[in-house]
Design an enzyme around this catalytic site. Structure first.
Site, PDB file in Angstrom:
ATOM      1  N   HIS A  12      -4.718  -1.482  -6.708  1.00  0.00           N
ATOM      2  CA  HIS A  12      -4.496  -0.040  -6.732  1.00  0.00           C
ATOM      3  C   HIS A  12      -5.354   0.583  -7.826  1.00  0.00           C
ATOM      4  CE1 HIS A  12      -1.331  -1.629  -9.503  1.00  0.00           C
ATOM      5  NE2 HIS A  12      -1.794  -0.662 -10.266  1.00  0.00           N
ATOM      6  N   ASP A  31       0.819  -1.221   0.000  1.00  0.00           N
ATOM      7  CA  ASP A  31       0.000   0.000   0.000  1.00  0.00           C
ATOM      8  C   ASP A  31       0.850   1.267   0.000  1.00  0.00           C
ATOM      9  OD1 ASP A  31      -2.434  -1.588   0.299  1.00  0.00           O
ATOM     10  OD2 ASP A  31      -1.806  -1.863   2.383  1.00  0.00           O
TER      11      ASP A  31
END
EC number: 6.3.4.4
Length: 434
Positions: A40, A12
């Site tokens: 993402h 992340d």
């Protein structure tokens, strides 16, 4: 030319944004490991594209895209993701997307057993906590791969006489093993086989020998970008085991997941969040279970793309980053979400660990040790101003530049890009000499 984008922490970090920035310069974008357990979002001309398994190079109309042999593939999710991208305007995506014939298949029964296995692993862990699986069947698929009982893409699309019957036999054996293992494991194998018989024809046009594909591209001087999934601290060998994913998410996984010799790799870009986050359980030395942690979570909108789970938040851990740098050999760094720190008066940075007063030389492999360390911090002054509109490195506040310089000096790697906001264009480039 082969360049690689890798996550340096627990995932992340914002790898997708850097890939989005770079992808227009490349002929090929490849995925080397993982499955649809990462995610993402890329925004192009106001359109949001969500990527989980497919390479982000699909947003570049001139770019070919490869799912490598190190990836594990859930075929229904592959087609669902592809159809979503097509519906948003990427109508030629099928013509530019290829799958390694050696990639292993994730079946629905792998996903069913994922949660059952999670419960077992939590009972075997030292603290009784869950590993934190996404439930996508990734771990069980890598387990069948390691035990040499898995099924690969070429097994599915093989049209030689008797090939389907052999596929069906091996598949039923895998299901039977799980039924024996978990007792009341009820599963409709016939229904899944029927679906895969249909997928068999649909999948064939995508399948290539990825070794030939990649080495022909290298021979032809194509520009190749490898898009890393997850991050080094989730690597099956070098991460916080067992709170890791089931593949090699570092530079080693790039070589084995695409059939590349190390000598062909040029640049390795490490993506680093300006603070630290992780999803799920596992040790997290710089975690802030306080107002600072909540502030980072709220300002940074720290919720997972794939699972929606809240991310745990803490200060930047340079012990982790230095360890990650040793293994992956970053040639330059991308610091992301620096703007999340805009309102902090002071910003602590973790620089070393001590155990019972003794300084540790490196990030420890033993979680019993890691869970007991004390973190030594250096507190740097904040800049307390909005940097989201800044487009030039020299225009950053002095204290922001000092923060970045501290990181560079500590790990010995230059910072080439700095994320200054959530917008696609909010990325400052910094000239580096290598």
């Amino acid at each position: 030319m082969v360049n690689v984008v890798l996550g340096s922490q627990w995932g992340d970090e914002g790898k997708g944004k850097l890939v989005d920035l770079l992808v227009g310069k490349y002929d090929i974008v490849a995925r080397a490991a993982g499955g649809n357990n990462a995610g993402h979002t890329i925004v192009v001309k106001g359109v949001k594209y969500d990527f989980h398994m497919l390479p982000s190079g699909l947003v570049n109309p001139n770019c070919q895209n490869l799912i490598g042999n190190g990836v594990v593939m859930h075929v229904p999710s592959f087609f669902a993701e592809l159809e979503q991208l097509e519906a948003k305007g990427l109508t030629d995506a099928r013509e530019r997307l290829f799958i390694s014939s050696r990639a292993h298949l994730v079946f629905d029964f792998h996903q069913r057993t994922d949660k059952l296995r999670e419960a077992e692993l939590s009972g075997a862990s030292t603290d009784g906590k869950n590993i934190g699986t996404t439930g996508k069947g990734i771990g069980p698929t890598y387990a069948t791969k390691a035990s040499r009982s898995g099924l690969r893409v070429h097994h599915l699309v093989n049209d030689e006489p008797g090939a389907w019957e052999e596929f069906e036999t091996k598949y039923r054996r895998l299901v039977q093993t799980r039924q024996q293992r978990y007792g009341d494991f009820e599963y409709d194998a016939d229904a899944e086989l029927a679906r895969y018989k249909k997928y068999r024809e649909e999948l064939k046009p995508f399948v290539v020998d990825s070794v030939v594909f990649m080495h022909n591209a290298i021979r032809d001087n194509k520009k190749i970008l490898v898009e890393g999934a997850n991050a080094l601290m989730l690597d099956i060998d070098f991460g916080t085991y067992p709170y890791v994913t089931s593949s090699n998410t570092g530079i080693g996984g790039v070589c084995t997941g695409l059939g590349l010799p190390p000598r062909v790799i040029d640049e390795v870009y490490g993506v680093v969040k300006a603070y630290t986050t992780r999803v799920g359980e596992g040790p997290f030395p710089t975690e802030q279970l306080n107002e600072s942690g909540e502030k980072l979570q709220n300002i940074g909108a720290e919720f997972g793309v794939t699972t929606g789970r809240k991310r745990r938040c803490g200060w930047l851990d340079l012990v982790v980053l230095k360890y990650s740098t040793l293994i992956n050999g970053y040639t330059s760094l991308n610091i992301t979400k620096l703007d999340v720190l805009d309102t902090f008066k002071e910003i602590p940075v973790g620089v070393s660990y001590t155990l019972r007063g003794k300084k540790l030389d490196l990030f420890p492999e033993d979680l019993n040790v890691l869970g007991k360390v004390d973190v030594e911090y250096v507190t740097l002054p904040g800049w307390e101003q909005d940097i989201t509109k800044i487009t030039e490195y020299e225009d950053l506040p002095e204290n922001a530049k000092k923060y970045l310089k501290f990181i560079e000096d500590f790990v010995g790697v230059p910072i080439e890009w700095v994320g200054t906001g959530p917008a696609r264009e909010s990325m400052v480039y910094k000239q580096v000499s290598k």
